[in-house]
Design a protein around this motif. Sequence first.
Motif, PDB file in Angstrom:
ATOM      1  N   ALA A   1       0.852  -1.193   0.000  1.00  0.00           N
ATOM      2  CA  ALA A   1       0.000   0.000   0.000  1.00  0.00           C
ATOM      3  C   ALA A   1       0.884   1.238   0.000  1.00  0.00           C
ATOM      4  CB  ALA A   1      -0.920   0.005   1.221  1.00  0.00           C
TER       5      ALA A   1
ATOM      6  N   PRO B   1      -5.185   1.707  -6.372  1.00  0.00           N
ATOM      7  CA  PRO B   1      -4.173   2.539  -5.714  1.00  0.00           C
ATOM      8  C   PRO B   1      -4.089   3.945  -6.285  1.00  0.00           C
ATOM      9  CG  PRO B   1      -3.329   0.324  -6.085  1.00  0.00           C
ATOM     10  CD  PRO B   1      -4.650   0.393  -6.779  1.00  0.00           C
TER      11      PRO B   1
ATOM     12  N   THR C   1      -4.549  -1.828  -3.111  1.00  0.00           N
ATOM     13  CA  THR C   1      -3.179  -2.245  -2.844  1.00  0.00           C
ATOM     14  C   THR C   1      -2.666  -3.136  -3.964  1.00  0.00           C
ATOM     15  OG1 THR C   1      -3.884  -4.187  -1.574  1.00  0.00           O
ATOM     16  CG2 THR C   1      -3.554  -2.140  -0.345  1.00  0.00           C
TER      17      THR C   1
END
Length: 904
Positions: free
Chosen positions: A403, A562, A659
């Motif tokens: 992440a 993300p 992520t």
Amino acid sequence: MSDRDAGGAQPSISNTVVNSTADHLIQVGVLHGDLNLTLRAPEPEDPQAAAERRLALSLLGQWRAEADAWRMARPAPLPVRWTPSARVPSTGQSLWADTGSSLADTFLGLPHRRLVVLGSGGSGKTVLAVLLTLDLLARKLGIASRQGHGTEPRNPAQPDTPVPLLLSLESWDTRRLSLAAWLEERLRLDHPGLPFVDGEHPAGLLVRRRRVLPVLDGLDELPAPRRAEVLDALAEGLGTDGDAVLVSRTDAYEALSASGHALENATVIESLPLRPRDVARYLDQVARHTGRADAWAPLVRALTDEPSGPLAQALSSPLMVWLVRQTYAAAPADPRELVDGRFPDRRSVETHLLDRIVPAAFPRLPPDDGRLHPPRPWDPQRARVWLAFLARQLSRRGESELAWWRLSQAPLPRLLALPALIAAGIVVSLLIDLVSAGYAADSLLGEMSVRSTVLGGVVYATVARWAAEHYFGHRLAQPRRTANPLLFIAALRAAERHSRVGPLARLAVLNGVPAVAVLLLALYAFGGHDAVLVLLAVGMLLPAVMMVVVAAPADALDAATPTELLRGERSALLATVTLVAPLIGLGTAAFYELSGGDGLWPGFIAWLGASAALFLVSPSSRWLLAKATLATTGRVPWSLMTFLEDARTAGLLQRSGGTYRFRNRRLQDHLAGRSPSAVDEGRPPQPAPAAARAQTSGGRGRPQSADGTDRRSGETVLSTRQEPSIFRGMHVERTADRFLVRGRSRRVPMAHWPVIASLTVMTAVRFSVTGQWREATGWVSLLFFPVLGILLCLLGLAMPSRRWELELTRQAVRGRFGRLHAHYAWTDVTQIAVRRVSLHGLQTPTYSLQVRLRDGAPVPGRRLRLGGGWYHVLALGLTDDVDPQLAAALADFAQERWRPAGTG
């Protein structure tokens, strides 16, 4: 339409539209004749069905992109064979011969829709989970699966098919959330734009009605002490009729099953090694598909002629076959080097393929000036360094999810966080001094007037940020996704839907606070004309409400990625600086103006102070610091997000929600420099040799026999001296009916450090932005809280040692530390585990032995309550590693109540 009318000049056209649901009808040309139009209103779609369909469409797009990046079905799926496991009890029969079969039909036809997919590292478990997910989604939507099962669309759709939700178990905190609560939270976070049902996000409804099928990967990637806990929580959440798919390595699940932790009524399947002839046939298809059949011919022949050779052994794993395909897909890479004799065994073949994958994923591309957006030419050697750093960070934390907002937890950004915060604040203070020099010269208080105004902006911004943190339950370092502030009504609705507080608190924040602000303004207008009322209303209350509104999760259709999370965090920061901070400046300006002074400069300075405070403590600032420091030292590229997305496109990473994860844990371990285990390589694990351990009584020198029995008392006295132990220096004794550890220990308080860290950060912002860094007293104030934290630790360490005792019997468990005494009968205990201590919802860095009690059991004292139904037994320190002696005793005395450390 006739050819011509009676005159032969114009065609005769008659259009008839019956029961159409079209919104618009466009006629091109000149109409001669009648137009008969009958419109029918479309039948309203069930809100729940609409939500399920939107969710399925979003997931289908997400996982099709992942399947395309992995080349799962081009030119055909890899022929992986699956069989009911012989090592774990299963209720299933013979299942898929290969992944080209109808996965959805087989799964939905199981007597209990519970499937456990086992295999060694790189055996195709995750690929099977993705293909099953795609097949179920295609069946639900009535479209072609595109995964090698045919090209005909499935018509009609089968809406009764559940929506598969593929998640990593790493993101589930079983100590905080039940299975249903976790699934609901992930749906709300990853799919905030689903159509609402009865005015609410449909996550809760879909989970309660079991319209979501959890497909859970990564059980073996969890820390060993958590596996049994997660599996038991899964079994409890599913109940007797819940459906699920669980993916794990065989050895981990086998150990859990042997200790009594398994998924009941589940069909357990296990992958078989790939057969050399199947691999040869598959690679021959790949060669023909790429037009390089001649280059691949020696490799294909070697697999056929030497089915037991090192090459065939290495390519018995789907991961290695994928590596071969990726590595030698294009010239000048030559697959014939695998059969020229330079790789004598399986290990050398696998190591070579793992070493070659990064250069194959990022080949050196010649410049192409003719393209508007040419592919980014990542240097293979530097890409290997970057990926290795990221893999080491994940391995160091025992995680697999990459992440971007956790990148600030790397050692270098953490070390530079406070100095960078102070340096940035000093730059802001110098800027404020520069723009406010004239105002300070004209003011009676001089620089003090500037500092007080900046301090006010910092304080009010802190209040607004605190309100948003508590309203949404966001953690400090997690990204925010912002609703469009231009659509204010939609933003208000999003703020109400995504809150983490009760209805009364929502009513008070979204309606009560603005009402109080209006009341304060009315009191000013009709009352005593006190300018403080305006400052409180406009400079504090309204910014707090605005902060809550603009930080609400956005209502977007697609699942969070993300890049979208980073874009949302940036938009949240922009909204706070352009909407929240100006309100603080406006309130300050109004206060000075109504008090008889000039409010322009104070308002501007307060806005600068508020903007600096909101920026310096935001996830964006930590992300910028982490990326800048790591990119400067060569650990990551400056365009990190672009690089990660390119690595995903190349098949090295996969994307799961917001992520990234490495394509396979074996690849992550290899890049991190960790040696693979026997199970990773597809070999059966060898039992460790029995080691003779000297048994002592904790250093007291009591004589023992060879079997560990005290010669004087007949007690079995255990102590493992070769390993660090919390029992070192303590008396440990064990009999058939009793396990006792007693000694003395000092308490080092650690629970205060999260609060100390938060106060230190806010003090650093105030100290640097307001210009106090020029004064010695400012540095004293900055050091106050860290010194206070150290003093509290030293004070606890300086206190006299206290009695530390743990006793397990067949009837009860008892713990004692000083005056804190806990005693629980086994008949009242349902679970006992080593867990992190949580006080008033705040996670501390310490661990303790804790119990969960049955309904109706006597409630212990307040000092023993830890929240979530858990109660304190005895503090164990800063690690959750369980001493082998304690683990063995708990397994004996607590039996199935014990959540064993090291299971699996």
